[in-house]
Each structure stands twice: as C-alpha cells, then as structure tokens.
Design an enzyme around this catalytic site. Structure first.
Site, short mmCIF file in Angstrom:
data_model
loop_
_atom_site.label_atom_id
_atom_site.label_comp_id
_atom_site.label_asym_id
_atom_site.label_seq_id
_atom_site.Cartn_x
_atom_site.Cartn_y
_atom_site.Cartn_z
N LYS A 1 39.35 -2.19 6.75
CA LYS A 1 38.12 -1.64 7.30
C LYS A 1 37.73 -2.48 8.51
O LYS A 1 37.51 -3.69 8.39
CB LYS A 1 37.01 -1.65 6.26
CG LYS A 1 35.68 -1.14 6.82
CD LYS A 1 34.64 -0.94 5.75
CE LYS A 1 33.32 -0.48 6.34
NZ LYS A 1 32.33 -0.23 5.29
N ARG B 1 24.95 4.75 9.64
CA ARG B 1 23.85 3.81 9.38
C ARG B 1 22.50 4.49 9.59
O ARG B 1 21.52 4.12 8.95
CB ARG B 1 24.02 2.55 10.25
CG ARG B 1 25.25 1.76 9.80
CD ARG B 1 25.53 0.54 10.65
NE ARG B 1 26.83 -0.04 10.30
CZ ARG B 1 27.40 -1.04 10.94
NH1 ARG B 1 26.79 -1.61 11.96
NH2 ARG B 1 28.58 -1.49 10.56
N LYS C 1 28.92 -6.89 11.63
CA LYS C 1 29.53 -7.22 10.34
C LYS C 1 30.85 -7.95 10.57
O LYS C 1 31.76 -7.89 9.76
CB LYS C 1 29.72 -5.94 9.52
CG LYS C 1 28.40 -5.22 9.20
CD LYS C 1 28.56 -4.09 8.18
CE LYS C 1 27.20 -3.47 7.85
NZ LYS C 1 27.30 -2.42 6.81
N GLU D 1 45.79 -7.45 4.56
CA GLU D 1 44.66 -7.02 3.72
C GLU D 1 45.11 -5.95 2.71
O GLU D 1 44.70 -5.96 1.55
CB GLU D 1 43.54 -6.44 4.60
CG GLU D 1 42.69 -7.50 5.29
CD GLU D 1 41.67 -8.12 4.34
OE1 GLU D 1 41.69 -7.85 3.13
OE2 GLU D 1 40.81 -8.89 4.84
N LYS E 1 40.16 2.49 7.84
CA LYS E 1 38.90 3.02 8.33
C LYS E 1 38.47 2.26 9.58
O LYS E 1 38.49 1.03 9.54
CB LYS E 1 37.84 2.87 7.24
CG LYS E 1 36.46 3.32 7.64
CD LYS E 1 35.49 3.01 6.55
CE LYS E 1 34.10 3.39 7.04
NZ LYS E 1 33.09 2.97 6.14
N SER F 1 31.71 8.56 10.75
CA SER F 1 30.60 9.30 11.33
C SER F 1 30.68 9.41 12.86
O SER F 1 30.42 10.45 13.44
CB SER F 1 29.28 8.66 10.91
OG SER F 1 29.27 7.28 11.27
N TYR G 1 33.64 14.34 7.32
CA TYR G 1 32.42 15.16 7.27
C TYR G 1 32.73 16.61 7.61
O TYR G 1 31.86 17.47 7.48
CB TYR G 1 31.36 14.56 8.21
CG TYR G 1 31.03 13.13 7.82
CD1 TYR G 1 30.19 12.86 6.74
CD2 TYR G 1 31.62 12.05 8.47
CE1 TYR G 1 29.93 11.55 6.34
CE2 TYR G 1 31.38 10.74 8.08
CZ TYR G 1 30.53 10.50 7.02
OH TYR G 1 30.30 9.21 6.62
C1 PBG Z 1 29.06 0.70 3.97
C2 PBG Z 1 29.81 1.81 4.55
C3 PBG Z 1 29.85 2.16 5.89
C4 PBG Z 1 30.59 3.33 5.98
C5 PBG Z 1 31.01 3.66 4.69
N1 PBG Z 1 30.52 2.70 3.81
C6 PBG Z 1 29.18 1.58 7.08
C7 PBG Z 1 29.28 0.17 7.38
O1 PBG Z 1 30.21 -0.53 6.97
O2 PBG Z 1 28.37 -0.30 8.05
C8 PBG Z 1 30.83 4.05 7.27
C9 PBG Z 1 31.10 5.49 7.18
C10 PBG Z 1 30.94 6.24 8.44
O3 PBG Z 1 30.63 5.72 9.53
O4 PBG Z 1 31.12 7.46 8.35
N2 PBG Z 1 29.68 -0.32 3.38
#
Ligand code: PBG
Length: 337
Positions: free
Chosen positions: A204, A214, A230, A246, A261, A287, A326
């Site tokens: 990720k 968010r 993050k 990982e 991701k 997203s 989505y």
């Molecule tokens: C949170 C999480 C996130 C997403 C899925 N789980 C956001 C983040 O890590 O800040 C992102 C999904 C998306 O953007 O569609 N742990």
C-alpha cells in the site's frame, strides 16, 4: 504518379483484428463481474444516502440502505463488498477507542448484511483512521510525531477479532504496520476464527489518490488536511523491490490474499507481485483513480464508460485476480445487459 506499393509480408497481425468475432477469439483478458469487490460507505442513522462530492455516484448509506445495496450487488453477481464506516466526529479520539466498541457502526452493519445476504463475502478494514481525531491508521507515540507500531498492532488484533465475531469473511489490514498480519492471524486462531481470512493490503503506497476516500470517511476533516502524510508507514511510491518484500512478509505471516494499492498507477507492481506469489492478488482502484475518470468525463474530455472499462481491464491484464472498485455496480449492470 506514385508507384503501386506491393508489400510481401509473412506476418499481418491485422488479420486477427478484421471483425468483432475474430477479435473475440483472440481476446486474452476478460473482465467479469466475479472479479469485482464493491467498497461501500456506511453512516449512522436512517437518513437518505449522502452523496460524496469528490466521488460522483458514490454515497454513504444508512445500515438499512446498505443492506438494500448489498442485496442488489449480490443479485447482480458481485461476489464481495468492503465496508467502511464514517463516524460521527464526537466518537473519535486520539486512541481510536470506538474501534473496540463491540456495537460500533461497522460491526452492526456487518451483522445486518450477513443476515440479509449470507452468501455475499464481506470484508472490513482493520485500521484506526475512521476512529482517530488525527486521521492516522494507528495510535501515536508519546511525542506524537509518529504512529506507534506495536501498540497499534495490539489494537488491530482486537479489532480483527471483533470483526470476525460479527461474521466477516475477510479482515483487511490496511494500516501497513509491521508484523500485523502474523499477529492478527494468531489472534483470530486463538479466538477460534480459523475460517476468517486475511486480505492484506501488502503493498500500500503513500498515495495522493486517497483524497476523496478521506472525504468519504471524514478522516481528512478530522486531521485538518486531505493529504495528511502517512509516509512513515505507507510505502514510498518510488519503490518496487520493497513492494515485493512487503508481499513476501505478509505471505509468510499468513495472508490469504495479497493486495496492491492504488492499482492503475502501479500496474508494474501488480505484474511483479503476480509473478512472485502463488497467492491470489487483489488490486484496489482507489477513490482518486475513480474521481479523475469522472472529472474528465464531466468536462466532456473522456468517455466515462470506455475509460472505466479500459482502466479495469488494464488492472486485470497486469495480473489482478480481483479488483476493489467504486465502479463495481455500474460494471456489473453493464455486463448483465
Ligand atoms: C484507510 C484506508 C484508506 C483507503 C482504504 N483504507 C485511506 C488511507 O490510507 O488514508 C483508501 C481507499 C481509496 O482511496 O479509495 N486505512
């Protein structure tokens, strides 16, 4: 007068593209409804679905509407949903304590969905970001300048056990803490949940493309910025070898499915992960990937349906066995026609 051209060619690849039926015969990748996982947002109360401005066509559902949506997705043949709660701001604190409330929103949502459509696979995120005032995926160190790995993992284990007890099929740690997959596996087994799987967000990346998500779960508002960093736990987008490392760790620790991701910007990673593991590979079209296709389509600059389908086909071609997107319902409806 131009000389009449006479090419003598052994290979004419265009022969295979002559008409739709020839093209169909030589198609290498097919996107199907059973590849899709629909991420869904849930809110407290009985109100009408709340549209999310930065994610056209996506809303936060009350539990009642969420159940209806899941029934529809199931009847369309979508095999799985991933549930994300948006909490009332008053329930958030620095420790994310609401995550361990056995009656918290997402657990009630899981129970309701599993009761209505038991055959639908239900996945829940294991991370603290919907629950913390600072919007991070874990609890902070005493100095407050980082997320505390080991204390966070202990909380995530409890969270995963609560989700398993509510009936989820897969818990999906999305937090990127070190060692959390192994710890969660052990916690689930000790609690007797040997059939609850782990879909690990293994590679990720620390992506700017999570902005609209968010907005959707309110973690950005809590933190005061959509682009909260993050970087001390999510991966550097520059790193390919590290991503394979990982994935290997999560596999050793007991992940049933590994995930990359975001998806569309990381097709090289998806391909390498596909080649490196025998585990099923998931990819999350996030997203921001969804938002940018919609935004360009709204301006009339891109064709929504063709870009939607091409973006997902590319992710599958890269090697993903399943895709969180989505667009899941829209694609399932198109494929059902
Ligand atoms: C949170 C999480 C996130 C997403 C899925 N789980 C956001 C983040 O890590 O800040 C992102 C999904 C998306 O953007 O569609 N742990």
């Amino acid at each position: 007068m131009a000389k009449k051209s006479k090419l003598v060619l052994t290979h004419r690849p265009r022969r295979l593209r002559r008409q739709p039926s020839r093209r169909a015969l030589v198609t290498e990748t097919v996107l199907c409804t059973q590849d899709l996982i629909a991420p869904l947002f849930v809110v407290e109360g009985k109100g009408a679905p709340e549209p999310i401005a930065s994610m056209p066509g996506v809303s936060r559902f009350s539990i009642d509407d969420l159940v209806k949506e899941c029934v529809e997705l199931h009847s369309l043949g979508v095999p799985a949903v991933a549930l994300f709660p948006k909490l009332d701001a008053g329930l958030k604190d620095a420790g994310g304590t609401e995550a361990l409330n056995p009656k918290t929103l997402v657990l009630r949502a899981v129970r309701a969905v599993k009761k209505a459509v038991p055959e639908l696979t239900v996945i829940t995120d294991v991370a603290l970001d919907p629950y913390t005032t600072h919007g991070h995926d874990g609890v902070l160190t005493p100095s407050g300048d980082d997320v505390d790995n080991d204390r966070t993992v202990a909380i995530l284990c409890e969270m995963a056990v609560l989700q398993a007890a509510a009936g989820v099929d897969f818990v999906a740690p999305s937090d990127m803490m070190d060692g959390r997959v192994g710890a969660i596996r052990q916690a689930l087994d000790e609690a007797g949940y040997i059939s609850t799987g782990i879909l690990a967000y293994s590679a990720k990346f620390n992506s700017a493309y999570y902005g609209p998500f968010r907005d959707a779960v309110g973690s950005a508002k809590a933190a005061g910025t959509r682009l909260l960093s993050k970087a001390t736990y999510q991966m550097n987008p520059a790193n390919r070898r590290e991503a394979l490392g990982e994935v290997a760790l999560d596999e050793q620790e007991g992940a049933d499915i590994v995930m990359v991701k975001p998806a569309g910007l990381y097709l090289d990673i998806i391909r390498e992960v596909r080649n490196a593991t025998k585990k099923p590979v998931a990819a999350y079209q996030v997203s921001g990937e969804y938002a940018q296709i919609h935004a360009a389509a709204q301006l009339g600059w891109l064709d929504l349906v063709r870009c939607r389908d091409e973006s997902l086909l590319a992710i599958k071609r890269a090697g993903a066995d399943m895709i969180l997107t989505y667009f899941a319902k829209d694609v399932a409806m198109s494929l059902a026609k």
